[in-house]
Design an enzyme around this catalytic site. Structure first.
Site, PDB file in Angstrom:
ATOM      1  N   ASP A  40       0.817  -1.211   0.000  1.00  0.00           N
ATOM      2  CA  ASP A  40       0.000   0.000   0.000  1.00  0.00           C
ATOM      3  C   ASP A  40       0.849   1.259   0.000  1.00  0.00           C
ATOM      4  OD1 ASP A  40      -2.305  -1.410  -0.057  1.00  0.00           O
ATOM      5  OD2 ASP A  40      -2.713  -1.298   2.092  1.00  0.00           O
ATOM      6  N   ASP A  66     -10.477  -7.225   8.873  1.00  0.00           N
ATOM      7  CA  ASP A  66     -10.448  -8.687   8.920  1.00  0.00           C
ATOM      8  C   ASP A  66     -11.507  -9.234   9.865  1.00  0.00           C
ATOM      9  OD1 ASP A  66      -9.155  -7.509  11.025  1.00  0.00           O
ATOM     10  OD2 ASP A  66      -7.537  -8.962  11.158  1.00  0.00           O
TER      11      ASP A  66
END
Length: 1044
Positions: A142, A402
């Site tokens: 990222d 998550d």
């Protein structure tokens, strides 16, 4: 599913825990008895503080009992699944029969997460025991770092020697840094043996890899990049960049039915880890029994006795996911996939192939021919407004995506299984310092609470029958971390409060009832201690975890709660803060020692320590003086327990350096005249930048001789310090008639005041003037420059908030005009002019309070003004009338209209209770380290003119309008109540001043009154009305309670 010979691939083993259950039952009964005792004593207590602290203790203990029940749910059964990798190997006759596996590794910052860590994780994956043709590794960066990309290129070269070396000699450890640190030499083998030679060559190649990466990491761009390799990384933002594909993308290239997700520091520690996972994924008759496999997080190089309490043995971080099999065959597949993936054709085609059982036989194509498709897939646009984004893909909107994704999978009917092989499957890196632990804990607490209040809330899923109750209870243990900070903080303060106020929340030590809270306290801690000892952990590790639980709850968890609340109220957004990873050379010499930094996150814990230290000293003094030796013993024990828990903070009070806190101190040297703050080549720069004009993008030249006017002032003084810089008051083109938003500052311009500015402008001006230079205002006719003023309400709010924020930052900075005046570097009158602007944000508090006081008086039958029949009433009335007449005359003398005067007076009230107030909150949050400042640009209208809505007060869903709407509701309610009293002639002369003030506030907020009855952008959104209505109701109730 059976393995070879009909033997199962996994076996469910339930361990008996009868003794533990008995222990849990006894403790549960004691907690229930304590709560019943609290409830029985409550009615017998006198009012006031004694009742309040007892009630607070009861509520906190109810919360602790709830948390205990959640924990009880997890401890009641002890089940594990034993896996049999050998049977799995017997089931598949050849490597081609194994299912494909995609491994996804994520990293985000080459500084916080050094590339060598990612390299070792990738190398350990490539060397795992699994058919090479069936495994593919993908790295997602990222941070878009060319250094990370360079490191992976070099690692792929080293893999050609490392992977064969691991498999040839059957190495247990597959991460090169860990293997070579454990196996320092190959002397255990014959130096002439093939292993020794291979070991030496491989170690040399790895050391060369590490050296090469370290050298290139010192540069922003690796020297060895060719133009083509680097071109994709040029001119991209670190956190906002297009997809860059330098490898294959799962789903387009390999299309594996199984995926492993790893953080960049989680290297493979057990070479058979994938086999263990497949035993669970394929070992059940019903595939929904094993939707994904979780490996509990374990750490390498972990500090002894877990000093920071962050080596969680049961916190799952690594997850396997298994895609559900299609039940519908090929019928309607194209239509279904179109709804799922939208218009992303490459992913559509890939999913279509997968659905037609072509997973293991993807069409032959070269890597280069698939890059375009891979880029389209990695862009993730198929998640926008599609079923994939809503029901299948990852869930976003939280720093713990998550957990949200896992909750959605569980809510869809899939189960998960924990896998605990020996040795542990993966090893990660735990923070080795206090500040890093705080960052990690705050991020987790923030993300978990975001998941709790999201649409993936497990409570909602349970109520809808999509999630089992016990599953929901397990989720709540973690999702409530941030919320737990409040009752834990309150309960830690209550004993000290009792000692200070001579009250009590515990019976006397001589009373039989004292045994009940004592038993709860002792049994609970003994149970936890035994639990640690049975796990093979030390007493010191038990204490470190208990201590850190108290510290983290009053620091990181509390700040996580504040971050989410600020996000909910629209004040600031949550920020994903990376945890710094130690390099692979090992933890620093300070590892394990509690160190501090200047973050405000330590303020609540330090305050808690001071409060309990003071209470402990006072309580012991009372005992020594024999005032009542048996009283407050329970409270004294609790205070001592808190002080012991915060022992690292006690030590920090007497230490120096990073063990007590650190502070950045900077020093700046000004060379030469203003605007020449250079440190090298001063003479050259002086020739170039003797005079410089600074303009915003929308400030065009309106007067061609403007430079001549400026030079007349710069060169026209006998002493050059008299004209350090020239300021042109801000004037606007296409300005709205009568200045409806009060942002054209025409009166300020006419009388020579400075105008609002962002931080750096004001701070630079302060520095220049504090160095002995003066500034001069230039007002040529026509105006020198014309800019663009905001033409809508929301844009005005953004501009005013940014200005108020920046000006307050300048006030509290090292360039503060007050400091400069005290040191004799700035004249007093200059300082006073600066303060008129720099105090904008601070002014919001007294103005808000003064706008509420008249309403408060009407609700409580009190008064802040004399009666209208009293002579003193004339004084307050004269101040009000003369001030407004003066400002009105000032506007009229400037050639402005009565309407423009009223618009500016009205907007002054509105802005102070909205933009300025939020500017103050933004600075306070920055000062306390909760969030960082964001530079918000003001939207500029295009040159075709303002929109048709210009001048009409419009609203949006921002929380910035909540205080003003609340203020309007409060004053409207008070006005109605006051007028009703006058009609009923209860006392016509009373509260006339307060009624006039309430009416003035309502008039000032007339755009908000109209917004209550309008719809669309001209109406106040319903969420804002509901929030303001709730706050108003609470305020009125508090006023009535106060009056009684």
């Amino acid at each position: 599913m059976k393995g070879s010979g009909g033997l199962p691939l996994q076996e469910r083993v339930e361990h008996p825990n009868t003794v533990e259950r008995l222990f849990l039952c006894i403790h549960s009964v004691l907690i229930l008895c304590l709560l019943l005792y609290r409830l029985a004593v409550l009615p017998e207590l006198p009012g006031g503080v004694a009742f309040g602290v007892w009630l607070a203790a009861f509520l906190c203990e109810c919360w602790f009992a709830f948390i205990w029940v959640l924990s009880l749910n997890c401890k009641w059964h002890f089940i594990e699944h034993k896996t049999f990798p050998d049977r799995l190997l017997q089931r598949f006759k050849s490597s081609q029969e194994f299912p494909a596996m995609d491994v996804f590794v994520t990293t985000a910052d080459p500084v916080m997460e050094p590339p060598i860590i990612t390299v070792n994780t990738v190398l350990s994956i490539l060397a795992v025991d699994y058919p090479a043709s069936k495994i593919a590794c993908y790295v997602s960066d990222d941070g878009c770092s060319p250094i990370t990309f360079f490191s992976l290129i070099e690692a792929s070269k080293f893999a050609h020697s490392w992977v064969p070396f691991c498999k040839k000699y059957g190495l247990e450890c597959r991460a090169p840094f860990n293997y070579f640190s454990l196996s320092q030499t190959g002397d255990a083998h014959d130096p002439s043996s093939a292993f020794h030679q291979d070991w030496k060559e491989t170690k040399g190649a790895y050391e060369e890899l590490v050296k090469k990466i370290a050298e290139e990491a010192k540069k922003s761009i690796p020297d060895k990049f060719s133009g083509d390799e680097f071109s994709d990384f040029a001119r991209v933002e670190k956190r906002n960049h297009p997809s860059i594909v330098k490898a294959r993308v799962s789903g387009v290239m390999t299309n594996a039915p199984f995926m492993l997700n790893l953080d960049c520091d989680m290297f493979v520690n057990n070479p058979k880890a994938l086999y263990h996972a497949l035993c669970l994924l394929l070992g059940f008759e019903f595939e929904t029994r094993s939707g994904f496999v979780q490996f509990p997080q374990t750490f390498h190089g972990a500090l002894k006795d877990d000093p920071y309490g962050n080596q969680y043995k049961v916190l799952n971080k690594v997850r396997y996911s298994k895609a559900p099999r299609s039940q519908n065959g090929r019928c309607g597949m194209e239509e279904a996939l179109a709804a799922i993936f939208g218009r992303n054709q490459p992913l559509f085609e890939s999913a279509l192939r997968a659905g037609r059982a072509l997973v293991d036989h993807p069409p032959s194509q070269t890597l280069s021919s698939s890059l375009e498709a891979a880029i389209a897939v990695s862009a993730c646009d198929y998640e926008d407004n599609t079923l994939w984004g809503k029901q299948i893909g990852w869930d976003y909107g939280s720093t713990a995506e998550d957990v949200m994704t896992g909750c959605r999978i569980h809510s869809s009917g899939w189960n998960s299984i924990a896998c605990l092989p020996e040795p542990p499957a993966f090893l990660g890196a735990a923070p080795s310092t206090g500040p890093d632990t705080m960052v990690q804990q705050k991020r987790w607490a923030t993300g978990l609470l975001e998941a709790l209040i999201s649409r993936r809330n497990p409570v909602k899923a349970t109520l809808r029958g999509k999630l089992q109750l016990r599953q929901c209870m397990v989720y709540l243990i973690f999702l409530l971390w941030a919320v737990r900070s409040v009752p834990e903080l309150c309960y830690a303060i209550l004993p000290a409060l009792c000692i200070f106020t001579n009250t009590s929340i515990f019976p006397k030590i001589t009373d039989p009832e004292f045994r009940l809270p004592a038993a709860v306290f002792i049994i609970f801690n003994l149970y936890i201690l035994v639990e640690y000892l049975l796990c093979g952990l030390s007493v010191r590790e038990w204490w470190n975890n208990q201590r850190m639980a108290r510290i983290v709850s009053s620091t990181a968890w509390l700040f996580g709660l504040l971050a989410v609340l600020l996000k909910m109220f629209g004040i600031s957004e949550t920020v994903f803060e990376l945890t710094r990873k130690d390099d692979l050379e090992g933890a620093s010499t300070e590892a394990g020692k509690f160190i501090f930094d200047s973050s405000a996150i330590y303020v609540p814990a330090t305050t808690l320590l001071f409060v309990n230290l003071a209470a402990l000293a006072l309580g012991l003094a009372k005992v020594v003086m024999d005032m009542d030796a048996t009283a407050n013993v329970g409270e004294l024990v609790c205070c001592a327990w808190v002080v012991m828990s915060f022992l690292p903070f006690v030590k920090g009070l007497f230490r120096c350096g990073q063990h007590v806190g650190s502070r950045s101190i900077g020093r700046e040297t000004i060379l030469g005249p203003p605007l020449t703050t250079c440190h090298v080549e001063e003479e050259i720069l002086l020739q170039i930048f003797q005079n410089m004009l600074n303009l915003d993008c929308d400030m065009f030249v309106n007067y061609p001789k403007v430079m001549c006017h400026a030079l007349c002032l710069l060169l026209g003084s006998e002493s050059e310090t008299r004209s350090g810089f020239v300021q042109f008051p801000q004037t606007f083109h296409g300005a709205l008639k009568d200045d409806p938003y009060g942002n054209q500052y025409k009166v300020s311009t006419k009388i020579g005041w400075d105008y609002g500015s962002t931080t750096e402008d004001v701070m630079t001006g302060l520095r220049i003037q504090s160095s002995g230079w003066n500034s001069i205002a230039s007002l040529p006719e026509p105006p020198a420059f014309l800019g663009a003023a905001p033409s809508t309400g929301p844009d005005t709010m953004v501009q005013q908030k940014r200005w108020a924020t920046g000006l307050l930052e300048a006030l509290i900075s090292r360039r503060s005009p007050v400091k400069a005046t005290v040191r004799g570097k700035l004249q007093l009158r200059q300082c006073m002019v600066y303060l008129v602007l720099l105090l904008w944000a601070v002014r919001s508090v007294p103005e808000l309070c003064y706008a509420i006081l008249p309403a408060f008086c009407l609700f409580t039958n009190t008064s802040i003004f004399p009666k209208i029949t009293d002579p003193e009433f004339k004084l307050a009335a004269a101040v009000f009338i003369i001030f407004n007449v003066y400002t009105l005359v000032e506007y009229l003398l400037c050639g402005l209209s009565l309407r423009e005067w009223w618009n500016n007076q009205r907007m002054a009230r509105i802005v102070s209770s909205t933009a300025w107030l939020f500017g103050l909150l933004a600075v306070l949050l920055k000062v306390f380290g909760i969030s960082e400042m964001v530079f918000e640009l003001t939207r500029k209208d295009d040159l075709e003119g303002a929109s048709p809505e210009a001048g009409k007060f419009i609203f949006d869903s921002s929380a910035i309008y909540v205080p003003a709407t609340t203020l309007l509701f409060v004053n409207m309610t008070a006005l109605a109540l006051g007028l009703a009293k006058m009609v009923m002639e209860m006392e016509a002369a009373a509260n006339v001043g307060e009624l006039a003030c309430c009416a003035w506030v309502v008039l000032s907020f007339l755009p908000f009154v109209k917004g209550l009855f309008r719809r669309g952008q001209h109406g106040i959104p319903w969420p804002t009305i509901c929030k303001s209505g709730t706050v108003t109701l609470i305020f009125v109730c508090l006023c009535r309670w106060f009056s009684n």
